[in-house]
Design an enzyme around this catalytic site. Structure first.
Site, PDB file in Angstrom:
ATOM      1  N   LYS A  71       0.802  -1.228   0.000  1.00  0.00           N
ATOM      2  CA  LYS A  71       0.000   0.000   0.000  1.00  0.00           C
ATOM      3  C   LYS A  71       0.840   1.285   0.000  1.00  0.00           C
ATOM      4  O   LYS A  71       0.433   2.294  -0.564  1.00  0.00           O
ATOM      5  CB  LYS A  71      -0.944   0.012   1.205  1.00  0.00           C
ATOM      6  CG  LYS A  71      -2.168  -0.869   1.022  1.00  0.00           C
ATOM      7  CD  LYS A  71      -3.087  -0.711   2.219  1.00  0.00           C
ATOM      8  CE  LYS A  71      -4.426  -1.348   1.960  1.00  0.00           C
ATOM      9  NZ  LYS A  71      -5.383  -1.103   3.043  1.00  0.00           N
ATOM     10  N   ASP A 107     -10.202   3.419   2.027  1.00  0.00           N
ATOM     11  CA  ASP A 107     -10.534   2.800   3.330  1.00  0.00           C
ATOM     12  C   ASP A 107     -11.276   3.766   4.254  1.00  0.00           C
ATOM     13  O   ASP A 107     -12.263   3.394   4.898  1.00  0.00           O
ATOM     14  CB  ASP A 107      -9.257   2.335   4.052  1.00  0.00           C
ATOM     15  CG  ASP A 107      -8.654   1.099   3.416  1.00  0.00           C
ATOM     16  OD1 ASP A 107      -9.413   0.301   2.841  1.00  0.00           O
ATOM     17  OD2 ASP A 107      -7.421   0.930   3.488  1.00  0.00           O
TER      18      ASP A 107
END
Ligand SMILES: NC(=O)c1ccc[n+]([C@@H]2O[C@H](COP(=O)([O-])OP(=O)(O)OC[C@H]3O[C@@H](n4cnc5c(N)ncnc54)[C@H](OP(=O)(O)O)[C@@H]3O)[C@@H](O)[C@H]2O)c1
Length: 289
Positions: A71, A107
């Site tokens: 990520k 997210d």
């Protein structure tokens, strides 16, 4: 859906990816809207990340999800990064915009949408967030903007303090960070309206663990546990049993996926179908061991 020469490919890259729920969630969504897209999962080892992104460019892959451990590392291989993803220091969604790879993070927006879609209003609320890892950080950036006060407790204290300092300055809000000890969880919970567990405590296989004693929970509290394996964590079960409102990790999973879907297709995601697909998949799997 018939795969043709015009089918657009989306995928998730990570290591491991064997248990990812993203293919089932997104393929159902593409089918639901009759879009000529398909979604696959590719295991990409750390040392192969650069090659994987070069491959995505040359194969003209339309969209990617990025999961652990890439990520943050993926950011240096992209052409442009959305300002929120830059602040958070992570990317979980990439759009191939005519050959330009643009990174986003969904997210945090997924967590906030999960709360709002389940009738939880953040304005004027006091939120207690457990955790300061990748997911917690993304959630904190979005939650801090909307609430009256955010308290972050983490096992590694400096991470909570550092995150709180950045957010407090950035959004000019009351944000504090401290150690995630039993004493502090109990104390801070007394004043909180919303509790979010963004640690991995309670995740399979440690399903009998929770950082929150059931006696500290109240009916007027809203509890979101972002863990989705198991479908209902010990914390969620305890919160339900005292009559608290509970928002499950599946909700965040679906809404962060829906946000990625929107970035790739420019269309609102069929959230209901996506939720059904991941819930069915998780139920048939039992636990993702
Ligand atoms: N629903 C969704 O869409 C979604 C999305 C992302 C993640 N998740 C879930 O969220 C959880 C966290 O993921 P992540 O990516 O943020 O992981 P991460 O970056 O590794 O962070 C893990 C967090 O849990 C804390 N922690 C771990 N073990 C602990 C323990 N024994 N006691 C107290 N705290 C502990 C860590 O504290 P330290 O900083 O001290 O290590 C850290 O704050 C995972 O269960 C993941 O599956 C769900």
């Amino acid at each position: 859906m018939e795969i043709s020469g015009r089918t657009k490919l989306c995928c998730v890259i990570g290591d491991p990816v064997e248990h990812t729920l993203s293919p089932v969630m997104h393929n159902v969504a593409f089918e639901e809207l009759n879009l000529n897209f398909v979604y696959l999962a590719f295991r990409v080892k750390k040392e192969e990340l650069r090659d994987a992104i070069l491959g995505a460019r040359s194969l003209n892959i339309h969209g990617l999800n990025v999961t652990m451990p890439h990520k943050t590392a993926v950011m240096e291989h992209l052409d442009e990064i959305d300002s929120m993803a830059k602040s958070i220091g992570a990317v979980n969604t990439i759009l191939n915009a005519g050959g330009k790879l643009v990174g986003y993070v969904t997210d945090g927006v997924g967590a906030v949408r999960a709360l709002k879609e389940n009738g939880v209003n953040l304005e004027g609320k006091k939120v207690l967030l457990l955790g300061a890892g990748g997911a917690a950080k993304a959630i904190a950036f979005h939650v801090a903007q909307e609430v009256e006060e955010l308290k972050i407790l983490n096992r590694t204290t400096w991470k909570a303090k550092e995150l709180a300092e950045v957010l407090g300055k950035k959004f000019n809000k009351k944000v504090s960070g401290n150690l995630c000890s039993s004493e502090l969880v109990k104390k801070e919970l007394e004043e909180a309206d919303i509790l979010i567990n963004a640690t991995s405590v309670g995740m399979h296989p440690d399903v009998n663990r929770s950082l929150v004693d059931p006696n500290w929970l109240r009916p007027d509290l809203c509890v979101m546990d972002i863990i989705y394996n198991p479908l209902e964590t010990k914390l969620a079960k305890n919160a339900k049993s005292v009559g608290a409102k509970v928002v499950s990790g599946i909700e965040m999973l679906v809404h962060q996926g829906a946000a990625s879907f929107g970035i790739w297709t420019n269309q609102p995601a069929p959230v209901k179908a996506m939720r059904k697909a991941v819930s069915n998949k998780l139920s048939t799997l039992g636990a993702l061991s």
